[in-house]
Scaffold this motif. Structure first.
Motif, mmCIF file in Angstrom:
data_model
loop_
_atom_site.group_PDB
_atom_site.id
_atom_site.type_symbol
_atom_site.label_atom_id
_atom_site.label_comp_id
_atom_site.label_asym_id
_atom_site.label_seq_id
_atom_site.Cartn_x
_atom_site.Cartn_y
_atom_site.Cartn_z
ATOM 1 N N HIS A 72 -4.209 -10.677 0.637
ATOM 2 C CA HIS A 72 -4.862 -9.388 0.368
ATOM 3 C C HIS A 72 -3.837 -8.259 0.319
ATOM 4 O O HIS A 72 -2.757 -8.372 0.884
ATOM 5 C CB HIS A 72 -5.902 -9.075 1.438
ATOM 6 C CG HIS A 72 -5.298 -9.038 2.810
ATOM 7 N ND1 HIS A 72 -5.488 -10.048 3.706
ATOM 8 C CD2 HIS A 72 -4.488 -8.144 3.427
ATOM 9 C CE1 HIS A 72 -4.816 -9.756 4.818
ATOM 10 N NE2 HIS A 72 -4.200 -8.617 4.669
ATOM 11 N N THR A 73 -4.212 -7.209 -0.383
ATOM 12 C CA THR A 73 -3.415 -5.991 -0.467
ATOM 13 C C THR A 73 -4.365 -4.819 -0.251
ATOM 14 O O THR A 73 -5.421 -4.771 -0.880
ATOM 15 C CB THR A 73 -2.760 -5.851 -1.857
ATOM 16 O OG1 THR A 73 -1.908 -6.969 -2.065
ATOM 17 C CG2 THR A 73 -1.963 -4.574 -1.976
ATOM 18 N N PRO A 74 -4.033 -3.887 0.615
ATOM 19 C CA PRO A 74 -4.917 -2.729 0.813
ATOM 20 C C PRO A 74 -5.052 -1.907 -0.470
ATOM 21 O O PRO A 74 -4.107 -1.788 -1.257
ATOM 22 C CB PRO A 74 -4.203 -1.901 1.885
ATOM 23 C CG PRO A 74 -3.255 -2.834 2.536
ATOM 24 C CD PRO A 74 -2.876 -3.840 1.497
ATOM 25 N N LEU A 75 -6.231 -1.333 -0.644
ATOM 26 C CA LEU A 75 -6.499 -0.429 -1.757
ATOM 27 C C LEU A 75 -6.562 0.983 -1.207
ATOM 28 O O LEU A 75 -7.155 1.219 -0.152
ATOM 29 C CB LEU A 75 -7.824 -0.794 -2.426
ATOM 30 C CG LEU A 75 -7.906 -2.213 -2.990
ATOM 31 C CD1 LEU A 75 -9.308 -2.483 -3.542
ATOM 32 C CD2 LEU A 75 -6.855 -2.441 -4.064
ATOM 33 N N LEU A 76 -5.949 1.927 -1.933
ATOM 34 C CA LEU A 76 -5.873 3.314 -1.475
ATOM 35 C C LEU A 76 -6.518 4.262 -2.471
ATOM 36 O O LEU A 76 -6.349 4.116 -3.683
ATOM 37 C CB LEU A 76 -4.410 3.756 -1.323
ATOM 38 C CG LEU A 76 -3.628 3.313 -0.100
ATOM 39 C CD1 LEU A 76 -3.451 1.818 -0.059
ATOM 40 C CD2 LEU A 76 -2.292 4.009 -0.087
ATOM 41 N N THR A 77 -7.200 5.249 -1.933
ATOM 42 C CA THR A 77 -7.679 6.350 -2.754
ATOM 43 C C THR A 77 -6.514 7.327 -2.947
ATOM 44 O O THR A 77 -5.470 7.210 -2.296
ATOM 45 C CB THR A 77 -8.847 7.078 -2.065
ATOM 46 O OG1 THR A 77 -8.399 7.576 -0.802
ATOM 47 C CG2 THR A 77 -10.051 6.153 -1.872
ATOM 48 N N ARG A 78 -6.692 8.298 -3.808
ATOM 49 C CA ARG A 78 -5.614 9.259 -4.093
ATOM 50 C C ARG A 78 -5.189 10.022 -2.838
ATOM 51 O O ARG A 78 -4.003 10.197 -2.576
ATOM 52 C CB ARG A 78 -6.058 10.224 -5.191
ATOM 53 C CG ARG A 78 -5.015 11.258 -5.568
ATOM 54 C CD ARG A 78 -5.309 11.861 -6.926
ATOM 55 N NE ARG A 78 -4.659 13.118 -7.132
ATOM 56 C CZ ARG A 78 -3.353 13.304 -7.274
ATOM 57 N NH1 ARG A 78 -2.539 12.290 -7.232
ATOM 58 N NH2 ARG A 78 -2.849 14.517 -7.468
ATOM 59 N N GLY A 79 -6.148 10.475 -2.027
ATOM 60 C CA GLY A 79 -5.803 11.207 -0.801
ATOM 61 C C GLY A 79 -4.982 10.361 0.145
ATOM 62 O O GLY A 79 -4.002 10.832 0.735
ATOM 63 N N GLU A 80 -5.361 9.091 0.285
ATOM 64 C CA GLU A 80 -4.599 8.187 1.148
ATOM 65 C C GLU A 80 -3.194 7.966 0.603
ATOM 66 O O GLU A 80 -2.223 7.912 1.364
ATOM 67 C CB GLU A 80 -5.278 6.829 1.232
ATOM 68 C CG GLU A 80 -6.597 6.821 1.949
ATOM 69 C CD GLU A 80 -7.205 5.447 1.844
ATOM 70 O OE1 GLU A 80 -6.938 4.624 2.741
ATOM 71 O OE2 GLU A 80 -7.919 5.196 0.856
ATOM 72 N N ALA A 81 -3.086 7.811 -0.720
ATOM 73 C CA ALA A 81 -1.776 7.578 -1.343
ATOM 74 C C ALA A 81 -0.870 8.789 -1.153
ATOM 75 O O ALA A 81 0.317 8.641 -0.840
ATOM 76 C CB ALA A 81 -1.939 7.261 -2.827
ATOM 77 N N LEU A 82 -1.417 9.988 -1.312
ATOM 78 C CA LEU A 82 -0.621 11.197 -1.102
ATOM 79 C C LEU A 82 -0.170 11.296 0.353
ATOM 80 O O LEU A 82 0.975 11.662 0.641
ATOM 81 C CB LEU A 82 -1.424 12.438 -1.493
ATOM 82 C CG LEU A 82 -1.698 12.619 -2.989
ATOM 83 C CD1 LEU A 82 -2.771 13.677 -3.211
ATOM 84 C CD2 LEU A 82 -0.417 12.962 -3.732
ATOM 85 N N HIS A 83 -1.066 10.963 1.259
ATOM 86 C CA HIS A 83 -0.744 11.001 2.692
ATOM 87 C C HIS A 83 0.332 9.957 3.019
ATOM 88 O O HIS A 83 1.297 10.255 3.733
ATOM 89 C CB HIS A 83 -2.022 10.747 3.502
ATOM 90 C CG HIS A 83 -1.875 10.961 4.962
ATOM 91 N ND1 HIS A 83 -1.689 12.192 5.525
ATOM 92 C CD2 HIS A 83 -1.898 10.089 5.988
ATOM 93 C CE1 HIS A 83 -1.598 12.075 6.833
ATOM 94 N NE2 HIS A 83 -1.723 10.798 7.147
#
Length: 148
Positions: free
Chosen positions: A47-58
């Motif tokens: 598995h690989t975690p999926l990130l939303t844009r806010g999480e990716a920016l953080h």
């Protein structure tokens, strides 16, 4: 997936992501991350975690704070955020999925009913920031790093 250009990062995204993560920490679900990193070996764990844009920016903020400007793939298919010492280089900035879904040793996956409201908040923030939904960790963070 929508093909739209992301909106400029809302300066309040950081406070919202941190508030979501803080709320998660207050939930009475028994978890104990001991930073064993077995869950960080994506190829082995499957598995690989999926990130939303806010999480990716953080997370990108954490990458920059660790002194890096780009992500390099890990040679054995592990998370590119693992350091040479085998520990997460952005632990305080780690994404929601890393906090809730992957590590059996820490207590296993959080039941969705316990975190659905937080997921909805991350999705609403993603939409506000012009994101196009959750994306695999490496690509999401690389895009966020390239923006700045």
């Amino acid at each position: 997936m929508k093909n739209r250009k992301p909106a400029p990062a809302d300066p309040d995204y950081r406070a919202e992501v941190e508030a979501i993560y803080a709320e998660l920490e207050r939930r009475p679900l028994p978890r104990q991350c001991e930073m064993r990193t077995g869950c960080c070996h994506f190829r082995l764990a499957g598995h690989t975690p999926l990130l939303t844009r806010g999480e990716a920016l953080h997370a990108a903020q954490g990458v920059r704070a660790s002194g890096r400007k780009v992500l390099k793939p890990h040679p054995d298919g592990a998370c590119p955020l693992l350091g040479r010492d085998g520990k997460c280089t952005i632990y305080k900035h780690r994404p929601f999925g890393c906090r809730t879904h992957f590590c059996a040793a820490a207590g296993g996956m959080y039941p969705r009913k316990h975190v659905a409201d937080l997921i909805h908040r991350l999705e609403a923030l993603d939409e506000r920031l012009g994101g196009d939904g959750s994306r695999p960790l490496e690509g999401a963070i690389a895009s966020a790093l390239a923006e700045r």
